[in-house]
Scaffold this active site. Sequence first.
Site, short mmCIF file in Angstrom:
data_model
loop_
_atom_site.label_atom_id
_atom_site.label_comp_id
_atom_site.label_asym_id
_atom_site.label_seq_id
_atom_site.Cartn_x
_atom_site.Cartn_y
_atom_site.Cartn_z
N ALA A 509 -9.25 8.72 -12.58
CA ALA A 509 -9.80 7.90 -13.72
C ALA A 509 -10.75 6.60 -13.03
CB ALA A 509 -8.72 8.01 -14.22
N LYS A 689 -1.43 -13.02 -1.72
CA LYS A 689 -0.40 -11.75 -0.51
C LYS A 689 0.98 -12.30 -0.42
CE LYS A 689 -4.27 -9.53 0.81
NZ LYS A 689 -5.68 -8.79 1.62
N GLY A 811 -10.90 -3.15 5.00
CA GLY A 811 -11.70 -2.35 5.48
C GLY A 811 -11.52 -0.93 3.94
#
Length: 833
Positions: A509, A689, A811
């Site tokens: 989805a 984070k 990445g």
Amino acid sequence: MSSTSFRVMKFGGSSVGSPRRLRQVLELIGLHAKAGPLAVVVSAMGDTTDWLLEAAELATRGELEEALTVVARVAHLAKTNATALHPARGTPLAARVDRLLAPLQQLLQGISLTRECSPASRDKVLAFGEWVSSTLLAELLEASGTPAAFRDARQLLVTDDTFGNARVDVARTREQLQRQSAGWGASVPVIPGFIAATVDGRTTTLGRNGSDYTAALVAQGLGASEVTVWTDVLGLHTADPDLVSDAYPVPHLTHGEGLELAAVGVRMLHPRTMIPLIESGISLRIRNTMHPDHPGTLIDAIGSRDGQRPTCIATREDLALLGIEVRKLSDQFQLGERALAALRASRVTVWMTAQSANGQSLAVVVPRPDVERARAALETELSQELARREVEPLGVRQPVTLLTLVAEAMGQGVNVAGRFFSALGAVGVGVRASAQGASSRSISCVVDAADTAIAVRTTHAAFNLAHQQVSLFLLGKGTVGGQLLAQLRAQQDLLRERHGIALRVVGLADSRHTLFEPAGLSLEGLEERLARVDRGEPGTRTLVPLLDELRRLPVPILVDCTAAGDVAPLYTEAFRRGVHVVAANKLPLALPWAEREALVAEARRNHVAYHYETTVASSLPVIDTLANLVRTGDTVRLITASLSGSVGYICNELMAGVPLSVAVRAARDRGFTESDPREDLSGADVARKALILARELGLPLSLSDVALEPFVPASAQADEPTEAFLRGLRALDGEYAEKVAHCHPSGTTLRYLARIDPSKLGTGTPVIRVGLHAAEVGHPAADLRGSESFVSFTTTRHSDFPLTVRGAGAGGAVTASGVLADILRVSQTLRGR
């Protein structure tokens, strides 16, 4: 047994229910009759027995014409099947059917006049189904060149007068079979199954699986070497194929295993069928009429010698669990004995009982239609104890399913029960009661009916498959999601062959499109196929119904590779359904402390995994390392980290003399930054984070508690298109070149770092700081290359030399590999091998 001993073949209703199948039956009998003495037992054609029951009910209501219409339906099926095989004899065969059914019409007329159908009359009605099919089969065999003769089971099988479920007089039946078979000669006896007769000749029926029982009794009486039951399946399967697509036929079972399966209600077996075979040492083989070359399932005294032989998973559905708990137990109470006697007297079938070691409580599993009768029987039996409040009011849980593992090898190994319950618990299936027999061939448990499919599939995979099936519903096909799909394409075969894990994408989805296929989606061209789906409603709420389908698949995992901010409710719904979550999405973990704790607690409460390793440093094992430090009792004193591979790359480019605007564009083009680099340059990503790490230490902090210095000043991050923002960065090139120039004389390196100091909690000084620093030579951040990240843990045990985790930190491919690692972590935990 000698080579000339009888063999018995039984053909079920589906095997003789159509001309094509009936032709195959004639060929099979003709072939096997050439190999030695053969007896054939046959059921009524197709749905004939159900039709005859319907006719009896209609006649009982006085609806004779309707009842005769049903008889005409029976006649039509028989005539169609017979004349299709021998058109030249069509008229005589049709006339034969009419003569056979004429007494049935008279019987129904009598029932309609009296408006009463006694059990004896009902048995007479039902007997016509087998009588017609066996008579026709004998004539068709003769017409096709195989000597055969109809042998009336009512002259062979002797029973009492318990109509509808008669008890066989085994000794008299054996005597009758031996005496009459002496005059059969070389012709194949064709015997109607299911029907028998009393000593004085009244027709009776043998109840459920009656034709199989007939075959077993005939085999016992004739001293046969083997009974073959020909049906419409390839044999006894490892599980119900309707529930488990990977279920497969079991080649070889022992008589004991067959009896255990019969006892828990496997459709193709019945205890009454197994007992004569066990007593006489006769083998039973289950084969498919339309696939005669397949060996099917052999059940004999020896069983399989394969140490890795499969385990059968049997289910009995539409049951109820009654619980009795004693408040005050005495030596004279005898709870189990009294309860079972009461249920037996009320003719309630008991599928399982489970009693606590001290006799304080008892669980009884009964058919759901009988639950009120069972409750009344138990309450009557325990009425005095209930009145004195020595017994708790009866508890009833319904509907439930009885799930049973059956394997001869279970008693020869360890941890079978552990693997059984561990597999169920790992997918959030609650066990309501359990029992294991003294033979150790089987272990049973009761689960809620809603959990039947997932319980069966999970257990089947844990015990029978060389690989662990995993069902993935992937949210997002962007940078990370796209790379994950690419890695799944490349790794699927390797993971299955070397690691025993079969990853299957069942759903995909994005923000406006959804694909879902429980059997699994082909990974080739999947993204393009998603784009062609009709656009749906935006948001994640529309995905909740699909979680109900996902939860019923083996090891269901919701994989979130988006940056959507509204997924926390979806996670909660997944957890409640026993669906695991693997996420690269940081936003749910950065919610206000109470909401984040509620989310994690929901996963824990439902015994499912919530893995989010990639939310902090891509594929680096940072969260797992921190969790291990805390679990082993170490105290974390300081965390220093470069948590943005994208900003780390930009810093390295700046130190190499590349202008800020050029470095940022290059980072975005390489896929290191978010699609809008402002998410990285604002420092918000690093702040989240750092917050995630701090919360792993149990620190109840929020984003507002982070002392944040943006990498690029907030004034430069105007609300404008991304491309315009990137062009506008040129105005800052000189300022950042000057920052770099300040670093050169001292040999320091420009780095964007997060610092977490738990000792500052409650002091008024920020626990978390995020900002630009000049890292000195020797600092872990000083020699980072490219898009590398690092996290350094200074702890009580790692004080002189902090524990450092370092590697690629940005990445799509790297992050996707971390997501895949989390998926495998769930899979291997559940595999339990």
